[in-house]
Scaffold this active site. Structure first.
Site, PDB file in Angstrom:
ATOM      1  N   SER A 272       0.841  -1.196   0.000  1.00 47.17           N
ATOM      2  CA  SER A 272       0.000   0.000   0.000  1.00 47.17           C
ATOM      3  C   SER A 272       0.878   1.248   0.000  1.00 47.17           C
ATOM      4  CB  SER A 272      -0.941  -0.027   1.208  1.00 47.17           C
ATOM      5  OG  SER A 272      -1.905   0.986   1.100  1.00 47.17           O
ATOM      6  N   ASN A 273       0.339   2.381   0.368  1.00 40.76           N
ATOM      7  CA  ASN A 273       1.133   3.614   0.433  1.00 40.76           C
ATOM      8  C   ASN A 273       0.658   4.474   1.606  1.00 40.76           C
ATOM      9  OD1 ASN A 273      -1.032   5.457  -0.562  1.00 40.76           O
ATOM     10  ND2 ASN A 273      -0.858   4.136  -2.360  1.00 40.76           N
ATOM     11  N   TYR A 274       1.287   5.627   1.775  1.00 40.93           N
ATOM     12  CA  TYR A 274       1.046   6.435   2.975  1.00 40.93           C
ATOM     13  C   TYR A 274      -0.172   7.351   2.900  1.00 40.93           C
ATOM     14  CZ  TYR A 274       5.796   5.210   4.413  1.00 40.93           C
ATOM     15  OH  TYR A 274       6.913   4.543   4.789  1.00 40.93           O
ATOM     16  N   SER A 275      -0.949   7.290   1.828  1.00 42.81           N
ATOM     17  CA  SER A 275      -2.069   8.235   1.694  1.00 42.81           C
ATOM     18  C   SER A 275      -3.032   8.135   2.879  1.00 42.81           C
ATOM     19  CB  SER A 275      -2.828   7.936   0.391  1.00 42.81           C
ATOM     20  OG  SER A 275      -4.035   8.653   0.385  1.00 42.81           O
TER      21      SER A 275
ATOM     22  N   ALA B 162      -4.623   7.687  -4.120  1.00 40.31           N
ATOM     23  CA  ALA B 162      -3.264   7.225  -4.393  1.00 40.31           C
ATOM     24  C   ALA B 162      -3.390   5.748  -4.777  1.00 40.31           C
ATOM     25  CB  ALA B 162      -2.390   7.412  -3.162  1.00 40.31           C
TER      26      ALA B 162
END
Ligand code: CTP
Length: 403
Positions: A212-215, A280
């Site tokens: 995943s990502n930091y959004s 994101a």
């Protein structure tokens, strides 16, 4: 946005009283004139000196000045204010207000105020859930008072539950939205359908691991709330995030993976007038999802990733005349050039560029610094602002393009 507005802040005696300092700072920063009235107990939690310094006005809490007998008129305070905010509002003060008790200056001011009154309750979860508090709050609502819902989270008691005062930024936003609507009486997006996607996507590797990502979803949620406040009919396709919009007027479609994000966004696109793609979306997803947990071994672990579909590009192809499509570009280098490239490649009408090089911009922050580029290569650069303010800048730009 609050330029010249006269806000009376009532502070009652609860631990969240310390946040009154932040509320004042935010209000003053937006150009509001602030006066403060405190209950005697509130002074045990935060000093009048702090609040007087921040508000640049004397703080009052007694009916008269014991030094010279000067009368502090609650009537004139109530008439002075464009809006009376009581934050924090304790269970005790809420109960007194609901019953019409007037044994301190904050309460007499409440009873005599002619302006709109907002309350930000703050108390322990069990006090908030007590039928007495529930009916007091309902009674205050029936008088036309506005309640700023408390948050759920860790409480001063150490318990976890609903009762924390809403964050100062949220309180100020509610006031700003209320006063700006009142001022213009105008809902520039009334009758428009706005689709927003936001948050990260989560791409499972096996039942326990993912990419995943930091959004945080904060920018997209701020956009959804601002669009709803402007009268739009808002659908928010939202990846897994820990925050949710406060406005009940937003239709939320929860999704997890990039594929689900695409399906939901595409499904809502055909009927929308404006789409803002703030999500994101993961660019890659594991080619194969293991059904059972991948076990540890001595060898390297290799995960083969395949590209996901580009939702923005897909909508760019579907776009009909009269629809407006906006995207974001998150860049670390060659920012303008890359953003312009994405605008053309994805057939967007405008792109909002954030650079991770800018301090306070991008993931996780409450602030953002953006540059908006439209398809005619007009470039608007904005200062570092709160995400709520950035949302207003973006929507204003969109409104200027659809008119
Ligand atoms: N986007 C999308 N679908 C994807 C990837 C991105 O709809 N699979 C959208 C984002 O929501 C954003 C815009 O495309 O509005 C640009 O996203 P960004 O991550 O900056 O660019 P990418 O196209 O992913 O390109 P790169 O990662 O190479 O910078």
């Amino acid at each position: 946005m609050l330029e010249g507005r006269k806000i009376l802040l009532g502070v009652t005696g609860g631990i969240a009283a310390y946040k009154a300092a932040v509320i004042i700072r935010l209000l003053v920063k937006e150009g509001a004139e602030v006066k403060v009235v405190m209950t005697p107990l509130a002074k045990e939690f935060i000093t009048p000196l702090t609040l007087a310094t921040l508000s640049r006005n004397p703080v009052i809490s007694d009916f008269f000045d014991p030094e010279d007998g000067r009368w502090n008129s609650h009537i004139s305070l109530g008439l002075w204010a464009d809006l009376y905010l009581i934050a924090p509002a304790t269970a005790n003060s809420i109960g007194k207000m609901a019953a019409g008790i007037a044994d301190n200056l904050l309460l007499t001011t409440y009873l005599s105020a002619r302006c709109p009154v907002f309350l930000a309750p703050a108390m322990d979860m069990d006090m908030l859930a007590h039928p007495a508090t529930i009916s007091n709050i309902e009674r205050l609502k029936s008088f036309g008072n506005h309640i700023i819902e408390p948050d759920t989270g860790e409480l001063a008691s150490g318990l976890d539950g609903k009762g924390r005062m809403a964050e100062p930024e949220v309180i100020v936003r509610e006031l700003r939205e209320f006063l700006s609507k009142k001022k213009t009486g105008e809902q520039p997006l009334k009758g428009r359908r706005v689709l927003i996607n936001a948050g990260p996507t989560v791409e499972p590797i096996d039942p326990v691991r993912y990419i995943s990502n930091y959004s945080s979803g904060r920018m997209g949620i701020a956009l959804a709330e601002a669009a709803a406040a402007m009268g739009a009919d808002v659908t928010l396709v939202l990846g897994p995030v820990s925050i949710k919009p406060r406005s009940g007027a937003i239709t939320i479609v929860p999704v997890t993976t990039a594929a689900e994000m695409k399906e939901a966004t595409v499904a809502a696109f055909s009927t929308c007038d404006i789409a803002i793609l703030a999500a994101a979306v993961a660019d890659f997803t594991p080619e194969h999802r293991h059904e059972t947990k991948v076990k540890r071994g001595d060898d390297d672990m290799v995960i083969r990733l395949k590209p996901t579909d580009d939702i923005a590009a897909c909508l760019g192809k579907m776009k009909r005349k009269g629809q407006l499509l906006a995207g974001f570009a998150l860049e670390t280098d060659n920012e303008l050039e890359n953003a312009k490239g994405k605008l053309r490649r994805k057939n967007l009408d405008l792109i909002i560029l954030n650079s991770l090089k800018d301090q306070g911009a991008g993931f996780g922050h409450h602030t953002n610094r953006v540059t908006i580029i439209d398809s005619n290569d007009n470039i608007d650069k904005f200062e570092l602002k709160t995400k709520d303010e950035v949302a207003l800048d973006i929507l204003k730009k969109i409104i200027s393009l659809i008119r």
